[in-house]
Write a protein that holds these residues in place. Structure first.
Motif, short mmCIF file in Angstrom:
data_model
loop_
_atom_site.label_atom_id
_atom_site.label_comp_id
_atom_site.label_asym_id
_atom_site.label_seq_id
_atom_site.Cartn_x
_atom_site.Cartn_y
_atom_site.Cartn_z
N ALA A 319 0.82 -1.22 0.00
CA ALA A 319 0.00 0.00 0.00
C ALA A 319 0.85 1.26 0.00
O ALA A 319 0.32 2.36 -0.21
N HIS A 320 2.15 1.14 0.23
CA HIS A 320 3.01 2.33 0.26
C HIS A 320 3.02 3.07 -1.06
O HIS A 320 3.31 4.27 -1.11
N LYS A 321 2.70 2.38 -2.14
CA LYS A 321 2.71 3.00 -3.45
C LYS A 321 1.54 3.98 -3.63
O LYS A 321 1.55 4.78 -4.56
N ASN A 322 0.55 3.87 -2.75
CA ASN A 322 -0.62 4.75 -2.87
C ASN A 322 -1.01 5.30 -1.50
O ASN A 322 -2.18 5.48 -1.20
N THR A 323 -0.01 5.57 -0.65
CA THR A 323 -0.30 6.08 0.68
C THR A 323 0.54 7.31 0.98
O THR A 323 1.77 7.28 0.89
N ILE A 324 -0.14 8.40 1.31
CA ILE A 324 0.53 9.61 1.78
C ILE A 324 0.85 9.42 3.25
O ILE A 324 -0.01 9.03 4.04
N VAL A 325 2.09 9.66 3.62
CA VAL A 325 2.53 9.49 5.00
C VAL A 325 2.86 10.85 5.59
O VAL A 325 3.62 11.63 4.99
N VAL A 326 2.31 11.13 6.76
CA VAL A 326 2.61 12.37 7.48
C VAL A 326 3.16 11.99 8.84
O VAL A 326 2.56 11.22 9.58
N LEU A 327 4.33 12.52 9.18
CA LEU A 327 4.87 12.39 10.53
C LEU A 327 4.86 13.77 11.16
O LEU A 327 5.40 14.72 10.60
N TRP A 328 4.26 13.86 12.35
CA TRP A 328 4.00 15.15 12.99
C TRP A 328 4.30 15.07 14.47
O TRP A 328 3.89 14.14 15.15
N GLY A 329 5.05 16.05 14.97
CA GLY A 329 5.26 16.20 16.40
C GLY A 329 4.25 17.18 16.95
O GLY A 329 4.05 18.26 16.39
N ASP A 330 3.58 16.83 18.08
CA ASP A 330 2.45 17.65 18.53
C ASP A 330 2.89 18.98 19.15
O ASP A 330 2.07 19.87 19.33
N HIS A 331 4.14 19.13 19.48
CA HIS A 331 4.72 20.41 19.92
C HIS A 331 6.19 20.18 20.20
O HIS A 331 6.69 19.04 20.12
N GLY A 332 6.90 21.23 20.54
CA GLY A 332 8.30 21.09 20.89
C GLY A 332 8.47 20.75 22.36
O GLY A 332 7.52 20.36 23.05
N TRP A 333 9.71 20.94 22.84
CA TRP A 333 10.01 20.60 24.25
C TRP A 333 11.34 21.25 24.61
O TRP A 333 12.34 21.07 23.91
N HIS A 334 11.34 21.99 25.68
CA HIS A 334 12.59 22.58 26.17
C HIS A 334 13.43 21.53 26.89
O HIS A 334 12.91 20.78 27.73
N LEU A 335 14.69 21.50 26.59
CA LEU A 335 15.66 20.70 27.34
C LEU A 335 16.70 21.63 27.94
O LEU A 335 17.90 21.50 27.71
N GLY A 336 16.22 22.59 28.71
CA GLY A 336 17.11 23.50 29.41
C GLY A 336 17.23 24.87 28.79
O GLY A 336 17.77 25.80 29.42
N GLU A 337 16.77 25.07 27.57
CA GLU A 337 16.80 26.40 26.97
C GLU A 337 15.91 27.33 27.79
O GLU A 337 14.80 26.96 28.18
#
Length: 473
Positions: A319-337
């Motif tokens: 199905a990869h030949k006819n599938t749009i894939v979206v990868l999304w992060g729901d927000h960022g994250w501070h690591l000490g900044e």
């Protein structure tokens, strides 16, 4: 038999068989992968110390939006925008509020993104944390089937829980069926011995693989499959093998780690600090700060492996030949900044998250797009890419012309908390507090979001404030 008649019958039989075997609808499928608390700390987003081969491979095949901004720096309202294509309440119960509005005939509401695709012939399936509650239900343990977070959206909304007993138990991703009751009794990070099955995301991924088989083998309609991976959400826990990946990795210094001097959306990292930290503070203990960052990195690599399993199964299904894939992060994250460990601010680190879109029909590959885009844009983009009408009520902009062509889009990104709003342009960020106080930062200067220059540029403050008001009202 006449040879011409025999040939005609053969062509007819072949045509009938071809029609029987052809899909009833050639519209592309959609696979939406949501990753919780994922800042753009990925190798494909210039974080060379992170081991993220599966997401990086997806980025090589697709388009990486290097300046993607969420519309709110916390899970609930950010997912509201993703799933409705509209600005909304700035609280984690935003989608539950919308569910109540749907029952009130005096309140104007519109279909959600999965409901819109469902209306256009798609089978819609949600697994894991796609809306704010994993599985999309309310109640004490988030498993009450009478309290639905997104009514009319999903044909199936699933949340396997295994030893974690219920979605609330699985939500914080602790090992071996452990359920978070009091955060102060839970370690801020952990590394359990064993493989991926020690953590609940393994259950989500396995159910995703089952659903992919169902959708590709026994479903005549195109599918909209949304998957929510919990890690790297707090507490930072992943199998020890992922932590071991970073034993010899040198982490880059934390940029601008000082607490801002003037009024800002800085906060005391309450979500982070309430966990058991053994009396340590990452803002004053650099060794502990580095440990926290390594465990976050381990969670990212663990999440990356889960993404890899899903993408591998998609390819094996054909199905990869006819599938749009979206990868999304729901927000960022501070690591000490800015001396913040968490989200919830309106600084760059809370709002900047990864967005990758792979369209199998697109000839452009491995493109890093520098245009500013928003989570708000995903709904109209998926409509545009699949040939479905873009509804008038969505408030974002389709990115198809960026994905398929050389065109860049001159956009701004608006975000908000209950107490302030912000707008990001290519050169500046303005933050307007509800009490009238403003922050203005110049991203073309080395100081970026460490020097408030609002007093020096009243005309730009006015211009950007008006833009915020126009977009939100």
């Amino acid at each position: 038999m006449n040879s011409k008649l025999f040939f005609s019958i053969g062509v007819l039989i072949f045509s009938l068989n071809s029609c029987h075997n052809a899909p009833n609808n050639i519209k592309p499928n959609i696979l939406l992968i949501c990753v919780d608390d994922l800042r753009p700390e990925l190798n494909s987003f210039a974080a060379n110390h992170i081991i993220s081969p599966n997401i990086d491979e997806l980025a090589q095949k697709g388009i990486s939006f290097q300046k993607h901004y969420v519309n709110a720096p916390s899970c609930g309202p950010s997912r509201y925008t993703l799933l409705t294509g509209q600005y909304g309440p700035a609280t984690n119960d935003a989608l539950f509020q919308r569910a109540q509005w749907l029952q009130d005939s005096t309140v104007k509401t519109y279909p959600s993104m999965p409901e819109w695709f469902k209306k256009h012939g798609y089978t819609t399936v949600s697994i894991g944390k796609v809306s704010h509650h994993p599985g999309g239900r309310g109640g004490r343990d988030w498993n009450d089937s009478t309290i639905i977070e997104m009514p009319n959206a999903w044909d199936r909304h699933l949340m396997p829980v295994g030893n974690w007993l219920h979605p609330r138990g699985a939500m914080h991703g602790l090992a071996n069926g452990e359920i978070r009751n009091k955060a102060e009794q839970m370690a801020i990070f952990q590394s359990a011995e064993g493989n991926d099955v020690k953590y609940p995301d393994d259950l989500t991924v396995n159910e995703t693989l089952n659903q992919l088989k169902e959708l590709t083998n026994y479903n005549d309609n195109p599918f909209f499959l949304a998957v929510g991976i919990i890690k790297p959400h707090l507490p930072f826990g992943a199998p020890k093998s992922y932590y071991d990946l970073y034993k010899d990795v040198t982490l880059p210094p934390i940029p601008h780690p000082e607490k801002p001097e003037r009024q800002t959306t800085w906060h005391q990292s309450g979500e982070f600090m309430k966990y058991d930290r053994w009396g340590k503070d990452p803002n004053t203990d650099p060794i502990f700060a580095e440990e926290v960052r390594r465990h976050y990195a381990a969670c990212v690599s663990y999440a990356d492996d889960q993404v890899g399993k899903i993408l591998k199964a998609l390819k094996q299904s054909g199905a990869h030949k006819n599938t749009i894939v979206v990868l999304w992060g729901d927000h960022g994250w501070h690591l000490g900044e800015h001396a913040i460990w968490g989200k919830h601010s309106l600084f760059e680190e809370s709002l900047h998250s990864p967005l990758i879109i792979y369209d199998p029909t697109n000839e452009k590959k491995n493109q890093n797009i520098s245009s500013i885009v928003e989570t708000l844009d995903i709904f109209p983009t998926l409509c545009d890419l699949t040939g479905i009408e873009i509804p008038e009520f969505v408030e974002g902009t389709s990115l198809k012309r960026i994905i398929h062509g050389p065109e860049q889009v001159d956009k701004t990104a608006v975000s908000y908390t209950p107490n302030a709003q912000t707008i990001r342009t290519n050169t500046h960020r303005l933050i307007v507090h509800n009490d009238g106080y403003v922050e203005l930062y110049n991203h073309s200067k080395p100081e970026q979001e460490t020097k408030n220059i609002a007093d020096q540029h009243p005309e730009l403050v006015k211009e950007l404030t008006d833009l915020i008001q126009n977009k939100l009202h």
